[in-house]
Motif scaffolding. Sequence first.
Motif, PDB file in Angstrom:
ATOM      1  N   MET A  40       0.982  -1.315  -0.012  1.00  0.00           N
ATOM      2  CA  MET A  40       0.036   0.088  -0.016  1.00  0.00           C
ATOM      3  C   MET A  40       0.618   1.337   0.142  1.00  0.00           C
ATOM      4  N   GLY A  41       1.958   1.179   0.688  1.00  0.00           N
ATOM      5  CA  GLY A  41       3.038   2.435   0.727  1.00  0.00           C
ATOM      6  C   GLY A  41       3.540   2.673  -0.549  1.00  0.00           C
ATOM      7  N   VAL A  42       3.748   1.650  -1.451  1.00  0.00           N
ATOM      8  CA  VAL A  42       4.535   1.884  -2.494  1.00  0.00           C
ATOM      9  C   VAL A  42       3.342   2.448  -3.587  1.00  0.00           C
ATOM     10  N   PHE A  43       2.043   1.946  -3.661  1.00  0.00           N
ATOM     11  CA  PHE A  43       0.962   2.649  -4.583  1.00  0.00           C
ATOM     12  C   PHE A  43       0.844   4.018  -3.902  1.00  0.00           C
ATOM     13  N   PHE A  44       0.646   4.184  -2.916  1.00  0.00           N
ATOM     14  CA  PHE A  44       0.355   5.661  -2.107  1.00  0.00           C
ATOM     15  C   PHE A  44       1.394   6.501  -2.510  1.00  0.00           C
ATOM     16  N   THR A  45       2.802   6.222  -2.077  1.00  0.00           N
ATOM     17  CA  THR A  45       3.928   7.044  -2.426  1.00  0.00           C
ATOM     18  C   THR A  45       3.842   7.501  -3.917  1.00  0.00           C
ATOM     19  N   GLY A  46       3.894   6.263  -4.784  1.00  0.00           N
ATOM     20  CA  GLY A  46       3.933   6.626  -6.431  1.00  0.00           C
ATOM     21  C   GLY A  46       3.005   7.540  -6.880  1.00  0.00           C
ATOM     22  N   PHE A  47       1.770   7.228  -6.509  1.00  0.00           N
ATOM     23  CA  PHE A  47       0.572   8.212  -7.025  1.00  0.00           C
ATOM     24  C   PHE A  47       0.786   9.476  -6.220  1.00  0.00           C
ATOM     25  N   SER A  48       1.268   9.553  -5.245  1.00  0.00           N
ATOM     26  CA  SER A  48       1.387  10.993  -4.582  1.00  0.00           C
ATOM     27  C   SER A  48       2.232  11.766  -5.443  1.00  0.00           C
ATOM     28  N   ILE A  49       3.549  11.105  -5.823  1.00  0.00           N
ATOM     29  CA  ILE A  49       4.566  11.638  -6.682  1.00  0.00           C
ATOM     30  C   ILE A  49       4.109  12.089  -7.853  1.00  0.00           C
ATOM     31  N   PHE A  50       3.422  10.976  -8.599  1.00  0.00           N
ATOM     32  CA  PHE A  50       2.837  11.302  -9.780  1.00  0.00           C
ATOM     33  C   PHE A  50       1.951  12.489  -9.919  1.00  0.00           C
ATOM     34  N   TRP A  51       1.043  12.727  -8.584  1.00  0.00           N
ATOM     35  CA  TRP A  51       0.289  13.925  -8.811  1.00  0.00           C
ATOM     36  C   TRP A  51       0.922  15.110  -8.600  1.00  0.00           C
ATOM     37  N   VAL A  52       1.851  15.127  -7.550  1.00  0.00           N
ATOM     38  CA  VAL A  52       2.594  16.490  -7.370  1.00  0.00           C
ATOM     39  C   VAL A  52       3.557  16.883  -8.777  1.00  0.00           C
TER      40      VAL A  52
END
Length: 196
Positions: A40-52
């Motif tokens: 879950m941390g991998v997906f959460f971090t990846g999506f957050s970096i993509f959004w920023v």
Amino acid sequence: MTNPPPGWEGILAPDEQILWQGRPQTGMVWSDLISPVSIMGVFFTGFSIFWVTLAASMVPAGDPVFRLFPLFGLPFIAVGLYLLIGRLFWDAYVRQRTWYTLTNRKAYIATDGLFGRSLKPFDLREMNSLALDDGAPGTVWFHSQAYARRSFRTASGGRSGGSRRQTTVVRTGFRRIPDARRVYRLITDARETVMA
């Protein structure tokens, strides 16, 4: 025997006798990376970096107000990194500041951490899930508590799909101790004595 942290003297009842004292093994537990929380941390971090990154690329040039907009994603990156690896550092920190005591009546977990000192007593009679994770180090679990929450799902077309109850079980015990098998036996013997 491992001495308790300073300031915990005088906690035990007059007829309480210490059977065992110890501390958890310190250091990082890298095997905890293999868990659903890490995924879950991998997906959460990846999506957050993509959004920023996407938000930063869409900011109009020369507009100072909109330049702050991508920064709203930084807390989400921080949460993702905590789920991925930060929780391992926090767990190591807490174990480094933890002391265990077993008496003929209770098990005590004392912590002297970032947010102050805490002492959690667990009566031998009320231990509801005694279990041994054998190993070097091993863990003796003696209490579990279930936390229920409702999650709502949406059916297709935007209609309410109802709710579903999810349960999370939190276990407590003497974690990562070198003599777990011996401590497990001490607890079972002490429980037999007080329950007789």
